[in-house]
Design an enzyme around this catalytic site. Sequence first.
Site, PDB file in Angstrom:
ATOM      1  N   ARG A  57       0.840  -1.213   0.000  1.00 32.68           N
ATOM      2  CA  ARG A  57       0.000   0.000   0.000  1.00 32.68           C
ATOM      3  C   ARG A  57       0.874   1.261   0.000  1.00 32.68           C
ATOM      4  NH1 ARG A  57      -1.755   2.316   4.257  1.00 32.68           N
ATOM      5  NH2 ARG A  57      -2.115   0.490   5.548  1.00 32.68           N
ATOM      6  N   TYR A 110     -15.660  15.409 -15.640  1.00 33.77           N
ATOM      7  CA  TYR A 110     -16.230  14.065 -15.495  1.00 33.77           C
ATOM      8  C   TYR A 110     -17.156  14.082 -14.269  1.00 33.77           C
ATOM      9  CZ  TYR A 110     -16.521   9.111 -14.396  1.00 33.77           C
ATOM     10  OH  TYR A 110     -16.990   7.860 -14.097  1.00 33.77           O
ATOM     11  N   ASP A 182      -6.612  17.757 -15.143  1.00 34.00           N
ATOM     12  CA  ASP A 182      -6.990  16.394 -15.496  1.00 34.00           C
ATOM     13  C   ASP A 182      -6.620  16.226 -16.964  1.00 34.00           C
ATOM     14  OD1 ASP A 182      -8.227  14.053 -16.312  1.00 34.00           O
ATOM     15  OD2 ASP A 182      -9.960  14.312 -15.003  1.00 34.00           O
ATOM     16  N   LYS A 207      -7.988   4.853 -19.276  1.00 31.23           N
ATOM     17  CA  LYS A 207      -8.258   5.316 -20.639  1.00 31.23           C
ATOM     18  C   LYS A 207      -7.033   5.111 -21.541  1.00 31.23           C
ATOM     19  CE  LYS A 207     -12.047   6.209 -18.627  1.00 31.23           C
ATOM     20  NZ  LYS A 207     -11.926   6.950 -17.428  1.00 31.23           N
TER      21      LYS A 207
HETATM   22  N1  LCS Z   1     -11.257  12.045 -15.214  1.00 31.49           N
HETATM   23  C1  LCS Z   1     -11.804  11.923 -16.442  1.00 31.49           C
HETATM   24  C2  LCS Z   1     -11.634  13.016 -17.443  1.00 31.49           C
HETATM   25  C3  LCS Z   1     -12.544  10.798 -16.752  1.00 31.49           C
HETATM   26  O1  LCS Z   1     -13.070  10.704 -17.971  1.00 31.49           O
HETATM   27  C4  LCS Z   1     -12.711   9.781 -15.765  1.00 31.49           C
HETATM   28  C5  LCS Z   1     -13.518   8.570 -16.045  1.00 31.49           C
HETATM   29  C6  LCS Z   1     -12.122   9.942 -14.508  1.00 31.49           C
HETATM   30  C7  LCS Z   1     -11.391  11.105 -14.277  1.00 31.49           C
HETATM   31  C8  LCS Z   1     -12.246   8.915 -13.421  1.00 31.49           C
HETATM   32  O2  LCS Z   1     -11.453   7.798 -13.720  1.00 31.49           O
HETATM   33  P1  LCS Z   1     -11.771   6.295 -13.293  1.00 31.49           P
HETATM   34  O3  LCS Z   1     -11.935   6.293 -11.811  1.00 31.49           O
HETATM   35  O4  LCS Z   1     -13.004   5.847 -13.980  1.00 31.49           O
HETATM   36  O5  LCS Z   1     -10.541   5.548 -13.713  1.00 31.49           O
HETATM   37  N2  LCS Z   1     -14.335   8.692 -17.165  1.00 31.49           N
HETATM   38  C9  LCS Z   1     -15.216   7.851 -17.621  1.00 31.49           C
HETATM   39  C10 LCS Z   1     -16.024   8.112 -18.733  1.00 31.49           C
HETATM   40  O6  LCS Z   1     -16.050   9.147 -19.389  1.00 31.49           O
HETATM   41  N3  LCS Z   1     -16.752   7.055 -18.968  1.00 31.49           N
HETATM   42  O7  LCS Z   1     -16.563   6.080 -18.021  1.00 31.49           O
HETATM   43  C11 LCS Z   1     -15.569   6.522 -17.080  1.00 31.49           C
END
Ligand code: LCS
Length: 392
Positions: A57, A110, A182, A207
């Site tokens: 961790r 998001y 971000d 992503k």
């Molecule tokens: N920031 C952005 C710009 C994102 O698109 C997402 C997830 C996150 C943070 C959060 O990341 P995660 O915890 O899911 O790894 N975006 C998503 C979307 O547009 N569709 O499904 C998840």
Amino acid sequence: MDKKAGFNTKMVHGGIDIDQFGSANVPIYQSSTFAFRSAKQGADRFAGKEEGYIYTRIANPTIKALENNIAALENGYGAIATSSGMGAVTSIYMGILEQGSHMISTASVYGPSRVIMEKYFSKFGVESSYVDTSSIENIISHIKPNTKMLYLETPSNPTMQLSDIKACAQIAKQHNMILVVDNTFSSPYLQSPLDLGADISFHSVTKFINGHADIVGGIIITKTEELYKKVRPMMVNLGFNMDPHQAYMVLRGVKTLSIRIEKAQESAAIIASWLEKHPKLEWVKYPGLKSHPQHELAKQQMRGFGTMISFGLKGGLKAGETLMDNMKLALLAVSLGGVETLIQHPASMTHSAVPREERIKAGISDGLVRLAVGIENVEDQLADLEQALNKC
Ligand code: LCS
């Protein structure tokens, strides 16, 4: 690794040390804990007098390799891998903000990045303003004496709006705000927020960085040691750590990051131009289109226009639903940045937890459809859209 090495070289080798066996890939150190040779060694590691691993961790060799690799790609002091992109967002909020502090953020972020701030962090006395950060004057008008953080998502999800990172960095410096970007929609390949003056850049590695729709993860890159030391304990102590196997998968994905993006981006440009001329569409937003209000800014601060397109159909939400239900090649799924093309409806899916009035104000209309272009052949991607649009 030479700091001046090219992006592809850093992608494959950056921050990665060859182990004792000469393993070409970083092994998966699937161990929760690491034995000390003596009580003194254990005590020295806890006291920070000796480098070495203690407990996964806190840190782990496979995860460390990924952190070093991404820090090299973003020219940061160091990186902090997290269990998810949201683990990264939460660690940043926790590390920088405190009771009574205020944050200014892009309105169209998001959904959950906004929801956790307005619903949960507000309970602990943190204030926030979700505004149009494409206008510097607008940002300035929202600065308060307790504003500690300026948080940008650029391009934003899903409106594809850009914020000027360099200009925001100047304002942040003048007003003592930490500038967080971000960088998920661009990936380290298309945009370098820290080089443009940001203090912290982060990603949902779910992503583009991983790119194969098979893990969820996040990573934070800080410009300075001071910020690294502020944010890292949040990941460690709140338990937002990545798992070694997850890190291995991401290390494997990152080796082809630029190649995947180049291919998908080439198709995205063709698809965006094609959609713009289609009679069933009302509007198309893609930073590479001349019609995008910030096309010039995109040319300056990004090294490419990416693979994400949002659009609205003349038939509104109903037509959008028909389109999504009839896509055959593209998967009707949330997420983005993978090898496969995905289509989704933010108002009912990724941004459904944002109150409707706020969502509309942020530019996320009921009829907005988001397309994440993958690496399939563009002729097949276009044929898929064509047959589904014919039914709308
Ligand atoms: N920031 C952005 C710009 C994102 O698109 C997402 C997830 C996150 C943070 C959060 O990341 P995660 O915890 O899911 O790894 N975006 C998503 C979307 O547009 N569709 O499904 C998840």
